[in-house]
Design a protein around this motif. Structure first.
Motif, PDB file in Angstrom:
ATOM      1  N   ALA A  28       0.881  -1.212   0.032  1.00  6.35           N
ATOM      2  CA  ALA A  28      -0.105   0.180  -0.028  1.00  6.35           C
ATOM      3  C   ALA A  28       0.878   1.227   0.189  1.00  6.35           C
ATOM      4  O   ALA A  28       0.447   2.433  -0.086  1.00  6.35           O
ATOM      5  N   GLY A  29       2.142   1.187   0.119  1.00  6.65           N
ATOM      6  CA  GLY A  29       3.083   2.340  -0.138  1.00  6.65           C
ATOM      7  C   GLY A  29       3.463   2.794   1.501  1.00  6.65           C
ATOM      8  O   GLY A  29       4.122   3.691   1.450  1.00  6.65           O
ATOM      9  N   ASN A  30       3.177   2.069   2.486  1.00  6.01           N
ATOM     10  CA  ASN A  30       3.496   2.326   3.764  1.00  6.01           C
ATOM     11  C   ASN A  30       4.781   1.806   4.461  1.00  6.01           C
ATOM     12  O   ASN A  30       5.275   0.812   3.921  1.00  6.01           O
ATOM     13  N   GLN A  31       5.548   3.003   4.970  1.00  7.96           N
ATOM     14  CA  GLN A  31       6.852   2.719   5.287  1.00  7.96           C
ATOM     15  C   GLN A  31       6.805   1.483   6.409  1.00  7.96           C
ATOM     16  O   GLN A  31       6.227   1.535   7.289  1.00  7.96           O
ATOM     17  N   ILE A  32       7.398   0.237   6.349  1.00  5.18           N
ATOM     18  CA  ILE A  32       7.408  -0.563   7.187  1.00  5.18           C
ATOM     19  C   ILE A  32       8.913  -0.845   8.023  1.00  5.18           C
ATOM     20  O   ILE A  32       8.774  -1.366   9.005  1.00  5.18           O
ATOM     21  N   GLN A  33       9.792  -0.376   7.373  1.00  6.27           N
ATOM     22  CA  GLN A  33      11.223  -0.554   7.760  1.00  6.27           C
ATOM     23  C   GLN A  33      12.155   0.438   7.407  1.00  6.27           C
ATOM     24  O   GLN A  33      12.089   0.938   6.335  1.00  6.27           O
ATOM     25  N   ARG A  34      13.086   0.906   8.258  1.00  7.98           N
ATOM     26  CA  ARG A  34      14.099   1.912   7.828  1.00  7.98           C
ATOM     27  C   ARG A  34      15.373   1.410   8.755  1.00  7.98           C
ATOM     28  O   ARG A  34      15.376   1.108   9.758  1.00  7.98           O
ATOM     29  N   ASN A  35      16.486   1.421   7.351  1.00  5.97           N
ATOM     30  CA  ASN A  35      17.554   0.776   7.895  1.00  5.97           C
ATOM     31  C   ASN A  35      18.941   1.732   7.727  1.00  5.97           C
ATOM     32  O   ASN A  35      18.831   2.484   6.467  1.00  5.97           O
ATOM     33  N   TRP A  36      19.852   2.139   8.689  1.00  7.54           N
ATOM     34  CA  TRP A  36      20.873   3.024   8.740  1.00  7.54           C
ATOM     35  C   TRP A  36      22.027   2.131   8.491  1.00  7.54           C
ATOM     36  O   TRP A  36      22.460   1.303   9.468  1.00  7.54           O
ATOM     37  N   CYS A  37      22.641   2.288   7.354  1.00  9.50           N
ATOM     38  CA  CYS A  37      23.927   1.385   7.068  1.00  9.50           C
ATOM     39  C   CYS A  37      25.259   2.474   7.076  1.00  9.50           C
ATOM     40  O   CYS A  37      25.168   3.685   6.483  1.00  9.50           O
ATOM     41  N   ILE A  38      26.247   2.489   7.931  1.00  9.12           N
ATOM     42  CA  ILE A  38      27.493   3.181   7.903  1.00  9.12           C
ATOM     43  C   ILE A  38      28.350   2.801   7.045  1.00  9.12           C
ATOM     44  O   ILE A  38      29.151   3.717   6.476  1.00  9.12           O
ATOM     45  N   THR A  39      28.781   1.627   6.859  1.00  5.78           N
ATOM     46  CA  THR A  39      29.818   1.314   6.099  1.00  5.78           C
ATOM     47  C   THR A  39      29.489   0.065   5.093  1.00  5.78           C
ATOM     48  O   THR A  39      28.594  -0.583   5.821  1.00  5.78           O
ATOM     49  N   GLY A  40      29.999  -0.195   4.096  1.00  7.43           N
ATOM     50  CA  GLY A  40      29.917  -1.319   3.212  1.00  7.43           C
ATOM     51  C   GLY A  40      28.300  -1.275   2.547  1.00  7.43           C
ATOM     52  O   GLY A  40      27.779  -2.474   2.515  1.00  7.43           O
ATOM     53  N   CYS A  41      27.826  -0.402   2.500  1.00  8.19           N
ATOM     54  CA  CYS A  41      26.378  -0.298   1.909  1.00  8.19           C
ATOM     55  C   CYS A  41      26.173  -0.381   0.485  1.00  8.19           C
ATOM     56  O   CYS A  41      26.916  -0.086  -0.104  1.00  8.19           O
ATOM     57  N   HIS A  42      25.251  -1.498   0.257  1.00  6.35           N
ATOM     58  CA  HIS A  42      25.024  -1.809  -0.862  1.00  6.35           C
ATOM     59  C   HIS A  42      23.702  -1.588  -1.434  1.00  6.35           C
ATOM     60  O   HIS A  42      22.767  -1.950  -0.548  1.00  6.35           O
ATOM     61  N   SER A  43      23.107  -1.156  -2.412  1.00 10.04           N
ATOM     62  CA  SER A  43      21.822  -1.037  -2.969  1.00 10.04           C
ATOM     63  C   SER A  43      21.157  -2.296  -3.060  1.00 10.04           C
ATOM     64  O   SER A  43      21.829  -3.157  -3.555  1.00 10.04           O
ATOM     65  N   LYS A  44      19.864  -2.510  -2.812  1.00  8.51           N
ATOM     66  CA  LYS A  44      19.524  -3.780  -3.027  1.00  8.51           C
ATOM     67  C   LYS A  44      19.171  -4.112  -4.475  1.00  8.51           C
ATOM     68  O   LYS A  44      19.074  -5.221  -4.807  1.00  8.51           O
ATOM     69  N   THR A  45      19.319  -3.123  -5.375  1.00 12.76           N
ATOM     70  CA  THR A  45      18.950  -3.052  -6.699  1.00 12.76           C
ATOM     71  C   THR A  45      20.081  -3.476  -7.495  1.00 12.76           C
ATOM     72  O   THR A  45      20.317  -3.580  -8.560  1.00 12.76           O
ATOM     73  N   SER A  46      21.351  -3.047  -6.973  1.00 10.81           N
ATOM     74  CA  SER A  46      22.742  -2.916  -7.670  1.00 10.81           C
ATOM     75  C   SER A  46      23.115  -4.090  -8.151  1.00 10.81           C
ATOM     76  O   SER A  46      23.836  -4.562  -8.938  1.00 10.81           O
TER      77      SER A  46
END
Length: 149
Positions: A28-46
């Motif tokens: 429905a477009g509601n935010q269900i999770q928020r993640n903060w990545c400090i190092t070694g971050c990768h895009s989900k779609t990369s």
């Protein structure tokens, strides 16, 4: 002093680019999770490799307008966008126009009355948001926003 200033700028730049915040949404477009990545971050779609058009299945295509069964793949895109339509009541797509975010006509595809799909190449265009406008024989127009990575 110059070396310290340059080192400080480089460290600040690398630290700022290493932090990312990602969000997950439900259907429905509601935010269900928020993640903060400090190092070694990768895009989900990369790591996802877009499928070849010949390998697409009906479930891969995103619906454009359900009443006309217009669908497309992928969005966001890197190189090519595949659009397919199955229209009702003999209403046909006459042309497809692609506009940049500032409203400039980028590309136009005409004489589409005898086809039910089109591949739009975005490879040479800069990253950004584009609008695709489908023009119909009955005068209707429908648009969709496409994101080019």
């Amino acid at each position: 002093m110059k070396k310290i200033l340059i080192l400080l700028i480089l460290l600040t730049y690398s630290f700022c680019n290493a932090q990312k915040i990602s969000f997950d949404y439900d259907a429905a477009g509601n935010q269900i999770q928020r993640n903060w990545c400090i190092t070694g971050c990768h895009s989900k779609t990369s790591n996802e490799i877009p499928k070849e058009i010949a390998d697409l299945k009906p479930e891969d295509l995103q619906k454009f307008f359900p009443e006309d069964e217009i669908s497309y793949y992928p969005n966001p895109i890197k190189e090519q966008l595949y659009i397919k339509w199955e229209l009702i009541n003999d209403n046909k797509v006459t042309s497809l126009e692609m506009y940049s975010l500032n409203g400039q006509l980028v590309k136009s595809y005409t004489k589409l009355e005898n086809t039910n799909n089109q591949t739009v190449t975005f490879g040479t265009y800069p990253s950004g948001i584009y609008t695709l406008l489908l023009l119909y024989t009955n005068g209707e127009q429908k648009s969709i926003k496409i994101i080019k990575e």
